[in-house]
Design a protein around this motif. Structure first.
Motif, PDB file in Angstrom:
ATOM      1  N   ASP A   1      43.358  40.696  53.177  1.00  0.00           N
ATOM      2  CA  ASP A   1      44.291  41.454  52.334  1.00  0.00           C
ATOM      3  C   ASP A   1      44.556  40.796  50.981  1.00  0.00           C
ATOM      4  OD1 ASP A   1      45.703  39.292  53.249  1.00  0.00           O
ATOM      5  OD2 ASP A   1      47.393  40.426  54.075  1.00  0.00           O
ATOM      6  N   TYR A   2      43.901  39.657  50.715  1.00  0.00           N
ATOM      7  CA  TYR A   2      44.079  39.002  49.413  1.00  0.00           C
ATOM      8  C   TYR A   2      43.347  39.790  48.332  1.00  0.00           C
ATOM      9  CZ  TYR A   2      43.665  35.523  45.697  1.00  0.00           C
ATOM     10  OH  TYR A   2      43.711  34.874  44.482  1.00  0.00           O
ATOM     11  N   GLN A   3      44.020  40.013  47.231  1.00  0.00           N
ATOM     12  CA  GLN A   3      43.413  40.756  46.125  1.00  0.00           C
ATOM     13  C   GLN A   3      43.140  39.815  44.960  1.00  0.00           C
ATOM     14  OE1 GLN A   3      42.507  44.161  46.181  1.00  0.00           O
ATOM     15  NE2 GLN A   3      41.374  43.428  44.429  1.00  0.00           N
ATOM     16  N   PRO A   4      41.882  39.467  44.685  1.00  0.00           N
ATOM     17  CA  PRO A   4      41.580  38.565  43.562  1.00  0.00           C
ATOM     18  C   PRO A   4      41.850  39.250  42.230  1.00  0.00           C
ATOM     19  CG  PRO A   4      39.553  39.432  44.512  1.00  0.00           C
ATOM     20  CD  PRO A   4      40.658  39.911  45.387  1.00  0.00           C
ATOM     21  N   ASP A   5      42.013  38.438  41.200  1.00  0.00           N
ATOM     22  CA  ASP A   5      42.270  38.977  39.856  1.00  0.00           C
ATOM     23  C   ASP A   5      41.043  39.698  39.299  1.00  0.00           C
ATOM     24  OD1 ASP A   5      44.832  37.947  39.866  1.00  0.00           O
ATOM     25  OD2 ASP A   5      44.215  36.033  38.989  1.00  0.00           O
ATOM     26  N   GLU A   6      39.879  39.351  39.833  1.00  0.00           N
ATOM     27  CA  GLU A   6      38.631  39.953  39.348  1.00  0.00           C
ATOM     28  C   GLU A   6      37.708  40.199  40.535  1.00  0.00           C
ATOM     29  OE1 GLU A   6      34.919  38.770  36.337  1.00  0.00           O
ATOM     30  OE2 GLU A   6      36.481  37.316  36.822  1.00  0.00           O
ATOM     31  N   ILE A   7      37.032  41.345  40.531  1.00  0.00           N
ATOM     32  CA  ILE A   7      36.048  41.644  41.576  1.00  0.00           C
ATOM     33  C   ILE A   7      34.688  41.129  41.118  1.00  0.00           C
ATOM     34  CG2 ILE A   7      34.829  43.473  42.811  1.00  0.00           C
ATOM     35  CD1 ILE A   7      37.652  43.255  43.754  1.00  0.00           C
ATOM     36  N   VAL A   8      34.058  40.324  41.955  1.00  0.00           N
ATOM     37  CA  VAL A   8      32.735  39.787  41.611  1.00  0.00           C
ATOM     38  C   VAL A   8      31.702  40.332  42.602  1.00  0.00           C
ATOM     39  CG1 VAL A   8      33.658  37.693  40.563  1.00  0.00           C
ATOM     40  CG2 VAL A   8      33.115  37.696  43.012  1.00  0.00           C
ATOM     41  N   GLY A   9      30.451  40.408  42.149  1.00  0.00           N
ATOM     42  CA  GLY A   9      29.358  40.826  43.020  1.00  0.00           C
ATOM     43  C   GLY A   9      29.233  42.328  43.188  1.00  0.00           C
ATOM     44  N   ARG A  10      30.002  43.110  42.407  1.00  0.00           N
ATOM     45  CA  ARG A  10      29.962  44.563  42.558  1.00  0.00           C
ATOM     46  C   ARG A  10      30.004  45.253  41.192  1.00  0.00           C
ATOM     47  NH1 ARG A  10      27.402  45.053  46.324  1.00  0.00           N
ATOM     48  NH2 ARG A  10      28.029  45.375  48.481  1.00  0.00           N
TER      49      ARG A  10
ATOM     50  N   LYS B   1      34.317  47.924  49.713  1.00  0.00           N
ATOM     51  CA  LYS B   1      34.815  49.276  49.425  1.00  0.00           C
ATOM     52  C   LYS B   1      36.336  49.290  49.230  1.00  0.00           C
ATOM     53  CE  LYS B   1      33.321  51.028  53.253  1.00  0.00           C
ATOM     54  NZ  LYS B   1      32.885  49.740  53.858  1.00  0.00           N
ATOM     55  N   THR B   2      37.045  48.726  50.195  1.00  0.00           N
ATOM     56  CA  THR B   2      38.511  48.729  50.125  1.00  0.00           C
ATOM     57  C   THR B   2      39.009  47.790  49.027  1.00  0.00           C
ATOM     58  OG1 THR B   2      38.668  49.274  52.479  1.00  0.00           O
ATOM     59  CG2 THR B   2      40.614  48.316  51.450  1.00  0.00           C
ATOM     60  N   ALA B   3      38.372  46.639  48.874  1.00  0.00           N
ATOM     61  CA  ALA B   3      38.795  45.683  47.845  1.00  0.00           C
ATOM     62  C   ALA B   3      38.627  46.281  46.446  1.00  0.00           C
ATOM     63  CB  ALA B   3      37.992  44.386  47.962  1.00  0.00           C
ATOM     64  N   CYS B   4      37.499  46.942  46.203  1.00  0.00           N
ATOM     65  CA  CYS B   4      37.274  47.586  44.904  1.00  0.00           C
ATOM     66  C   CYS B   4      38.282  48.708  44.673  1.00  0.00           C
ATOM     67  CB  CYS B   4      35.851  48.146  44.826  1.00  0.00           C
ATOM     68  SG  CYS B   4      34.567  46.891  44.598  1.00  0.00           S
TER      69      CYS B   4
ATOM     70  N   LEU C   1      27.163  36.807  47.769  1.00  0.00           N
ATOM     71  CA  LEU C   1      28.127  36.171  48.668  1.00  0.00           C
ATOM     72  C   LEU C   1      28.517  34.778  48.166  1.00  0.00           C
ATOM     73  CD1 LEU C   1      26.732  37.200  52.181  1.00  0.00           C
ATOM     74  CD2 LEU C   1      28.858  37.963  51.110  1.00  0.00           C
ATOM     75  N   ARG C   2      27.565  34.045  47.601  1.00  0.00           N
ATOM     76  CA  ARG C   2      27.904  32.727  47.033  1.00  0.00           C
ATOM     77  C   ARG C   2      28.926  32.868  45.913  1.00  0.00           C
ATOM     78  NH1 ARG C   2      22.403  31.246  47.971  1.00  0.00           N
ATOM     79  NH2 ARG C   2      21.778  31.945  45.903  1.00  0.00           N
ATOM     80  N   THR C   3      28.737  33.878  45.065  1.00  0.00           N
ATOM     81  CA  THR C   3      29.678  34.102  43.958  1.00  0.00           C
ATOM     82  C   THR C   3      31.073  34.425  44.481  1.00  0.00           C
ATOM     83  OG1 THR C   3      27.873  34.961  42.597  1.00  0.00           O
ATOM     84  CG2 THR C   3      30.107  35.469  41.881  1.00  0.00           C
TER      85      THR C   3
END
Length: 402
Positions: free
Chosen positions: A20-29, A62-65, A211-213
């Protein structure tokens, strides 16, 4: 000094590894985000929202984005004077459009005047829903997570068409449907497909680089500096990419490795910690999966384990059915008809205990499924030992091995 003290060596913000943690930036998508932004663009223009359907395996973003973009959209909507409301409903426990409508009404009403789960005419429930949406007004986006759990799809047609049908006057409503089931779209009626799937986005599995990112981004927040070396990130990512391209799985692995490092009073998370974490998570997954099976599920699993140990897998369901009947006889339990037995086989596949592969032998052989064990058999036998040993199969398998 008390029994509990703050961790000052490994974790500084462990929750950054949680789902449920929401990062400040979405990476890898990046590509998916651009398509998603384009699909949501009508909202900021004050137009009717597009209906968006997202699908892909669990743990692919999907949900994180969705959380990230809707948060950004709400912020921008304030700046541009767009009246925007977002509602998220998880459909995991909602199997009918009626239940979904009741849940939406209760979400919109809050704690006041909540409806009971049943007992109202369907037409009345729909009218209440339109009234609640119109009372909010403006632009409304409804997110249906795990939308594939809805067995009848009428609400997925009614909501997008509500304004055109004169049911809504003040509100412009759009739907975002999120599904882990690639085939769910095919099960929808054609009229629902044309409305719900107006904009369709597929989220593929993550590769090891992506995944590494993701892991590096979360690790930089979750751990103290220099606690997680590059090779640990690479190993967690490699396991995740090999298994399912699932970020959730890789993050869980990294968190468990960190917990083991804390337990062992280590200065760093190491590759050995990752190996221990993987074994612990695998054991936990199998024990939980086996414990959740019914008696008949255990009997089907026993039959599949026996065939695996004899080197007779992958195999078709009818061969498993034959062995399953023998196991049922030993347990003095009535066997199920083949179709019901296959339901239990498919549950094992869904839990990741077994694998199911479709074969196509053309016009002569036709199409069928082959099943095989997809789990460490030793761990499975341990888990089966913790259930009621109705047939002594685990002991007979061990004797055959020795």
């Amino acid at each position: 000094m008390g029994l509990f003290q703050p961790d000052t060596d490994i974790f500084c913000h462990r929750d950054a590894l949680r789902e449920d943690y929401q990062p400040d930036e979405i990476v890898g998508r990046d590509e998916e985000l651009q398509q998603y932004i384009a699909a949501l663009q009508p909202v900021i223009n004050g137009d009717q929202p597009a209906n968006v359907f997202l699908y892909g395996k669990a743990g692919v973003g999907k949900t994180a984005c969705t959380r990230y973009l809707l948060s950004e959209l709400k912020s921008d909507a304030v700046e541009y004077g767009v009246d925007l409301t977002t509602i998220r409903t998880n459909c995991e426990d909602l199997s009918t459009s009626y239940q979904v409508a009741i849940q939406l009404i209760n979400d919109l009403r809050g704690s006041e005047n909540r409806l009971k789960p049943t007992g109202y005419p369907r037409r009345q429930v729909n009218e209440w829903l339109w009234d609640e949406l119109d009372s909010i007004g403006g632009t409304i986006i409804i997110v249906f997570d795990e939308v594939d759990h809805i067995e009848d799809d009428s609400i997925l047609y009614q909501i997008p068409r509500a304004r055109a049908n004169g049911n809504l006057k003040e509100a412009k409503v759009g739907i975002i449907g999120i599904s882990n089931d690639f085939k769910f779209r095919e099960s929808l009626s054609s009229k629902v497909q044309s409305s719900l799937c107006e904009k369709e986005l597929q989220f593929p599995a993550y590769n090891a680089n992506e995944l590494r990112t993701i892991l590096r981004q979360r690790a930089d927040t979750a751990f103290y500096e220099d606690v997680v070396p590059r090779e640990v990130i690479a190993k967690c990512a490699a396991f995740g990419a090999r298994d399912a391209g699932d970020a959730r799985q890789s993050l869980d692995l990294l968190m468990e490795a960190g917990d083991i490092a804390v337990e062992q009073d280590a200065d760093q998370v190491t590759e050995a910690h990752v190996d221990e974490a993987r074994a612990a998570l695998e054991r936990s997954r199998i024990v939980d999966g086996v414990a959740g099976l019914t008696q008949q599920g255990h009997l089907v699993l026993y039959a599949l384990v026996m065939l695996h140990e004899e080197g007779k897998t992958p195999t078709r369901a009818r061969a498993i059915q034959d062995r399953y009947k023998i196991v049922c006889d030993r347990a003095a339990v009535d066997s199920l008809v083949p179709r019901r037995m296959r339901d239990h086989l498919n549950e094992l596949a869904m839990l990741g205990i077994a694998s199911r592969v479709e074969r196509n032998k053309g016009e002569v052989g036709g199409r069928y499924y082959e099943y095989s064990l997809d789990t460490n058999p030793d761990l499975l036998l341990e888990a089966l030992d913790e259930t009621v040993d109705m047939v002594g199969v685990t002991e007979s398998i061990r004797k055959r091995r020795s």
